[in-house]
Scaffold this motif. Structure first.
Motif, PDB file in Angstrom:
ATOM      1  N   ILE A   1       0.827  -1.201   0.000  1.00 22.54           N
ATOM      2  CA  ILE A   1       0.000   0.000   0.000  1.00 22.54           C
ATOM      3  C   ILE A   1       0.865   1.256   0.000  1.00 22.54           C
ATOM      4  O   ILE A   1       0.342   2.368   0.047  1.00 22.54           O
ATOM      5  N   SER A   2       2.184   1.086  -0.043  1.00 23.65           N
ATOM      6  CA  SER A   2       3.102   2.217   0.056  1.00 23.65           C
ATOM      7  C   SER A   2       3.103   3.026  -1.237  1.00 23.65           C
ATOM      8  O   SER A   2       2.800   2.509  -2.309  1.00 23.65           O
ATOM      9  N   PRO A   3       3.455   4.320  -1.159  1.00 24.10           N
ATOM     10  CA  PRO A   3       3.551   5.136  -2.380  1.00 24.10           C
ATOM     11  C   PRO A   3       4.488   4.548  -3.437  1.00 24.10           C
ATOM     12  O   PRO A   3       4.133   4.565  -4.623  1.00 24.10           O
ATOM     13  N   PRO A   4       5.667   4.004  -3.080  1.00 21.33           N
ATOM     14  CA  PRO A   4       6.521   3.432  -4.129  1.00 21.33           C
ATOM     15  C   PRO A   4       5.863   2.276  -4.879  1.00 21.33           C
ATOM     16  O   PRO A   4       6.020   2.159  -6.097  1.00 21.33           O
ATOM     17  N   ILE A   5       5.117   1.424  -4.177  1.00 15.64           N
ATOM     18  CA  ILE A   5       4.508   0.275  -4.852  1.00 15.64           C
ATOM     19  C   ILE A   5       3.304   0.737  -5.669  1.00 15.64           C
ATOM     20  O   ILE A   5       2.997   0.176  -6.729  1.00 15.64           O
ATOM     21  N   ASP A   6       2.615   1.790  -5.227  1.00 15.16           N
ATOM     22  CA  ASP A   6       1.513   2.349  -6.024  1.00 15.16           C
ATOM     23  C   ASP A   6       2.046   2.942  -7.331  1.00 15.16           C
ATOM     24  O   ASP A   6       1.450   2.758  -8.400  1.00 15.16           O
ATOM     25  N   ARG A   7       3.171   3.666  -7.227  1.00 16.02           N
ATOM     26  CA  ARG A   7       3.777   4.230  -8.440  1.00 16.02           C
ATOM     27  C   ARG A   7       4.212   3.114  -9.382  1.00 16.02           C
ATOM     28  O   ARG A   7       4.042   3.216 -10.601  1.00 16.02           O
ATOM     29  N   LEU A   8       4.761   2.052  -8.825  1.00 15.11           N
ATOM     30  CA  LEU A   8       5.195   0.922  -9.647  1.00 15.11           C
ATOM     31  C   LEU A   8       4.017   0.295 -10.378  1.00 15.11           C
ATOM     32  O   LEU A   8       4.115  -0.027 -11.568  1.00 15.11           O
ATOM     33  N   ARG A   9       2.891   0.133  -9.700  1.00 10.22           N
ATOM     34  CA  ARG A   9       1.693  -0.422 -10.342  1.00 10.22           C
ATOM     35  C   ARG A   9       1.254   0.453 -11.525  1.00 10.22           C
ATOM     36  O   ARG A   9       0.880  -0.057 -12.576  1.00 10.22           O
ATOM     37  N   GLN A  10       1.253   1.764 -11.316  1.00  6.62           N
ATOM     38  CA  GLN A  10       0.841   2.676 -12.389  1.00  6.62           C
ATOM     39  C   GLN A  10       1.787   2.587 -13.582  1.00  6.62           C
ATOM     40  O   GLN A  10       1.349   2.588 -14.743  1.00  6.62           O
ATOM     41  N   GLN A  11       3.090   2.492 -13.313  1.00  6.23           N
ATOM     42  CA  GLN A  11       4.069   2.376 -14.398  1.00  6.23           C
ATOM     43  C   GLN A  11       3.887   1.056 -15.141  1.00  6.23           C
ATOM     44  O   GLN A  11       3.961   1.018 -16.373  1.00  6.23           O
ATOM     45  N   ILE A  12       3.642  -0.012 -14.415  1.00  5.50           N
ATOM     46  CA  ILE A  12       3.443  -1.322 -15.040  1.00  5.50           C
ATOM     47  C   ILE A  12       2.230  -1.298 -15.958  1.00  5.50           C
ATOM     48  O   ILE A  12       2.275  -1.797 -17.099  1.00  5.50           O
ATOM     49  N   ALA A  13       1.119  -0.724 -15.485  1.00  3.78           N
ATOM     50  CA  ALA A  13      -0.096  -0.665 -16.296  1.00  3.78           C
ATOM     51  C   ALA A  13       0.148   0.078 -17.604  1.00  3.78           C
ATOM     52  O   ALA A  13      -0.366  -0.310 -18.663  1.00  3.78           O
ATOM     53  N   LYS A  14       0.960   1.132 -17.541  1.00  2.00           N
ATOM     54  CA  LYS A  14       1.255   1.912 -18.750  1.00  2.00           C
ATOM     55  C   LYS A  14       2.213   1.162 -19.667  1.00  2.00           C
ATOM     56  O   LYS A  14       1.995   1.065 -20.883  1.00  2.00           O
ATOM     57  N   LEU A  15       3.281   0.593 -19.107  1.00  2.00           N
ATOM     58  CA  LEU A  15       4.301  -0.065 -19.920  1.00  2.00           C
ATOM     59  C   LEU A  15       3.821  -1.390 -20.499  1.00  2.00           C
ATOM     60  O   LEU A  15       4.351  -1.854 -21.501  1.00  2.00           O
ATOM     61  N   ALA A  16       2.816  -2.004 -19.874  1.00  2.00           N
ATOM     62  CA  ALA A  16       2.276  -3.257 -20.406  1.00  2.00           C
ATOM     63  C   ALA A  16       1.623  -3.042 -21.763  1.00  2.00           C
ATOM     64  O   ALA A  16       1.499  -3.979 -22.558  1.00  2.00           O
ATOM     65  N   ARG A  17       1.218  -1.816 -22.063  1.00  2.00           N
ATOM     66  CA  ARG A  17       0.540  -1.509 -23.314  1.00  2.00           C
ATOM     67  C   ARG A  17       1.516  -1.208 -24.447  1.00  2.00           C
ATOM     68  O   ARG A  17       1.111  -0.906 -25.554  1.00  2.00           O
TER      69      ARG A  17
ATOM     70  N   VAL B   1       7.612  -8.474 -11.390  1.00  2.00           N
ATOM     71  CA  VAL B   1       7.219  -7.297 -12.173  1.00  2.00           C
ATOM     72  C   VAL B   1       7.134  -7.649 -13.657  1.00  2.00           C
ATOM     73  O   VAL B   1       6.187  -7.271 -14.351  1.00  2.00           O
ATOM     74  N   ALA B   2       8.124  -8.400 -14.145  1.00  6.80           N
ATOM     75  CA  ALA B   2       8.124  -8.805 -15.555  1.00  6.80           C
ATOM     76  C   ALA B   2       6.894  -9.649 -15.881  1.00  6.80           C
ATOM     77  O   ALA B   2       6.254  -9.470 -16.919  1.00  6.80           O
ATOM     78  N   ARG B   3       6.554 -10.575 -14.998  1.00  2.52           N
ATOM     79  CA  ARG B   3       5.372 -11.421 -15.220  1.00  2.52           C
ATOM     80  C   ARG B   3       4.084 -10.587 -15.221  1.00  2.52           C
ATOM     81  O   ARG B   3       3.150 -10.865 -15.981  1.00  2.52           O
ATOM     82  N   ARG B   4       4.039  -9.555 -14.376  1.00  2.45           N
ATOM     83  CA  ARG B   4       2.847  -8.711 -14.322  1.00  2.45           C
ATOM     84  C   ARG B   4       2.703  -7.897 -15.606  1.00  2.45           C
ATOM     85  O   ARG B   4       1.588  -7.727 -16.125  1.00  2.45           O
ATOM     86  N   ILE B   5       3.817  -7.389 -16.119  1.00  2.40           N
ATOM     87  CA  ILE B   5       3.791  -6.650 -17.388  1.00  2.40           C
ATOM     88  C   ILE B   5       3.278  -7.553 -18.506  1.00  2.40           C
ATOM     89  O   ILE B   5       2.447  -7.155 -19.325  1.00  2.40           O
ATOM     90  N   HIS B   6       3.753  -8.794 -18.529  1.00  4.33           N
ATOM     91  CA  HIS B   6       3.293  -9.756 -19.538  1.00  4.33           C
ATOM     92  C   HIS B   6       1.793 -10.034 -19.377  1.00  4.33           C
ATOM     93  O   HIS B   6       1.046 -10.038 -20.360  1.00  4.33           O
ATOM     94  N   ALA B   7       1.351 -10.248 -18.135  1.00  2.00           N
ATOM     95  CA  ALA B   7      -0.048 -10.619 -17.883  1.00  2.00           C
ATOM     96  C   ALA B   7      -1.016  -9.509 -18.248  1.00  2.00           C
ATOM     97  O   ALA B   7      -2.165  -9.779 -18.613  1.00  2.00           O
ATOM     98  N   LEU B   8      -0.575  -8.247 -18.168  1.00  7.43           N
ATOM     99  CA  LEU B   8      -1.464  -7.124 -18.474  1.00  7.43           C
ATOM    100  C   LEU B   8      -1.372  -6.675 -19.929  1.00  7.43           C
ATOM    101  O   LEU B   8      -2.111  -5.794 -20.353  1.00  7.43           O
ATOM    102  N   GLY B   9      -0.461  -7.259 -20.695  1.00 12.09           N
ATOM    103  CA  GLY B   9      -0.241  -6.834 -22.068  1.00 12.09           C
ATOM    104  C   GLY B   9      -0.965  -7.682 -23.092  1.00 12.09           C
ATOM    105  O   GLY B   9      -1.632  -8.670 -22.761  1.00 12.09           O
TER     106      GLY B   9
END
Length: 447
Positions: A139-155, A173-181
């Motif tokens: 729930i920390s700000p760094p992990i929230d920022r990471l989630r937002q970056q992943i959602a954008k970069l997955a596209r 992180v790599a697996r999450r980028i793949h799963a959202l792309g």
């Protein structure tokens, strides 16, 4: 269901006709524009599933189109069409937010693959609200920022360099980028580059033909072929020997590989994600990593924060890890004593989440009555509560981490004793208020 519509921007009539015919056979509608002004007018009036734009236009350039779409139509993927050999232009387009790029003369198979991937993209909000559980806990700000970056970069289809310390979760992180792309339904192939013997590396990456060397008793596809249409994740890429770096660079640039024992190249369509815990820019400066390869894989960098920068996530991570351990062993979930959680939250975790998992698994085994005490954790560089001046310091791995941990414990204790009055705590510690404030910020205690 209506057909998707693609906007094609090019001032060459034969290119427009070729792209229109190819996409028409894919059951895709097209609209075309021969100038930037015409394209911008269409973008203001219509929504497109994809935009294909030439780099050079009579009244502007494709980069302006990319930037306009990023600002006004961010859910529309845009691909750049560049002249053959204009790799710098293509990389700049990817950095500006382009989904992918094509080179002239246009390879129709590559065009079909690009369009197919782009049409699989959902709007960002739809992807983020998928029922699949997000494996990134916190729930920390760094992990929230990471989630937002992943959602954008997955596209995007841009090569991505994931940096971060050992154990911080780069593969997750790599697996999450793949799963959202758009490649989510295809293979995700992780590779630890440091674990492959150098003499087998070319065969492992690119495959081989039967009889190409002693022991090659059958044809074998390589890792690039296994990841075709999916994602190839090269972990610890800094460990690749120089000879392999040259071959990897060629495979990335040509989008093709040549198996051992043949002169025939095979086209491959992979999204490349790379990671290492080393400072890759420093490896380049020291001559251990090729600058041209670094330039190709580091189109976009994504940094995974260390655990010490997201301390508020420790209770959640601890409960999750202990829950998995309990389920695996068929036992109740143990509770963590207050002193134990305090020790975890004050520790710097040089090994990050992996070290936390190891510490909790050890404590899970050692604890009594389903309760984990501070003495069960045995964190490296942390003296046990109640230890004396004869404590064993032989296991210290990182002096800075050890000293910071002692300083953190002393400051925390002073704050508790003064009921979190920072002025009083500074006086008790013999510090100025300004010095205490600086140390609180440095140690991540200034919340």
């Amino acid at each position: 269901m209506s057909k998707p519509t693609v906007l094609i921007i090019d001032d060459e009539p034969d290119i427009l006709e070729l792209l229109d015919m190819t996409l028409g056979r894919m059951d895709v509608c097209t609209q075309s524009a021969s100038s930037m002004g015409e394209a911008l007018a269409l973008l203001r009036k219509n929504h497109y599933a994809l935009c294909l734009t030439d780099m050079r236009l009579p009244d502007g350039d494709g980069m302006s189109i990319v930037r306009h779409i990023q600002q006004h139509n961010p859910d529309t993927p845009v691909a750049m069409i560049t002249a053959y050999g204009s790799l710098d232009t293509a990389i700049n387009a990817l950095k500006a937010g382009a989904f992918d790029f094509l080179t002239k003369p246009v390879d129709l198979q590559r065009l079909r693959e690009l369009v197919g991937s782009a049409l699989k993209l959902n709007p960002p909000d739809d992807r983020q609200n998928e029922p699949s559980q997000d494996p990134l806990l916190g729930i920390s700000p760094p992990i929230d920022r990471l989630r937002q970056q992943i959602a954008k970069l997955a596209r995007s289809q841009a090569p991505l360099y994931i940096s971060g310390e050992s154990g911080s979760g780069k593969e997750l992180v790599a697996r999450r980028i793949h799963a959202l792309g758009p490649r989510a339904e295809q293979a995700f192939v992780p590779v630890n580059c440091g674990a492959i013997p150098s003499e087998l590396m070319e065969s492992e990456f690119f495959g081989h033909r039967k009889g190409s060397f002693t022991g090659a008793v059958a044809d074998k596809p390589g890792l690039f072929q296994a990841a075709n249409h999916g994602t190839l994740f090269l972990d610890e890429v800094a460990d690749l020997p120089m000879a392999m770096q040259v071959k990897l660079l060629r495979a990335i640039q040509e989008k093709a590989v040549r198996p051992l024992g043949t002169q025939q190249e095979e086209s491959v369509d992979v999204r490349l994600l790379c990671a290492t815990h080393k400072d890759l820019a420093n490896e380049v400066a020291e001559g251990r990593f090729r600058q041209d390869l670094f330039y190709r894989i580091n189109v976009i960098e994504l940094h995974v924060p260390p655990l010490r920068e997201r301390r508020e996530d420790l209770p959640l991570l601890t409960r999750h890890i202990l829950g998995k351990l309990a389920k695996r062993n068929g036992l109740p979930v143990p509770q963590v004593a207050e002193k134990g959680m305090e020790l975890l939250c004050n520790y710097r975790f040089p090994g990050n989440v992996r070290e936390l998992e190891n510490a909790l698994e050890r404590a899970f085994t050692l604890c009594e009555n389903q309760r984990i005490e501070a003495t069960d954790l045995h964190l490296s560089g942390c003296p046990s509560p109640g230890s004396d001046d004869n404590a064993d310091f032989s296991q210290i791995d990182h002096l800075e981490d050890f000293l910071d941990n002692i300083e953190r414990q002393a400051i925390t204790q002073a704050l508790k004793e003064t009921r979190w009055n920072k002025t009083a705590a500074a006086k008790r510690l013999g510090l100025t208020f300004r010095s205490l404030r600086y140390r609180l910020k440095k140690l991540g205690l200034d919340d």
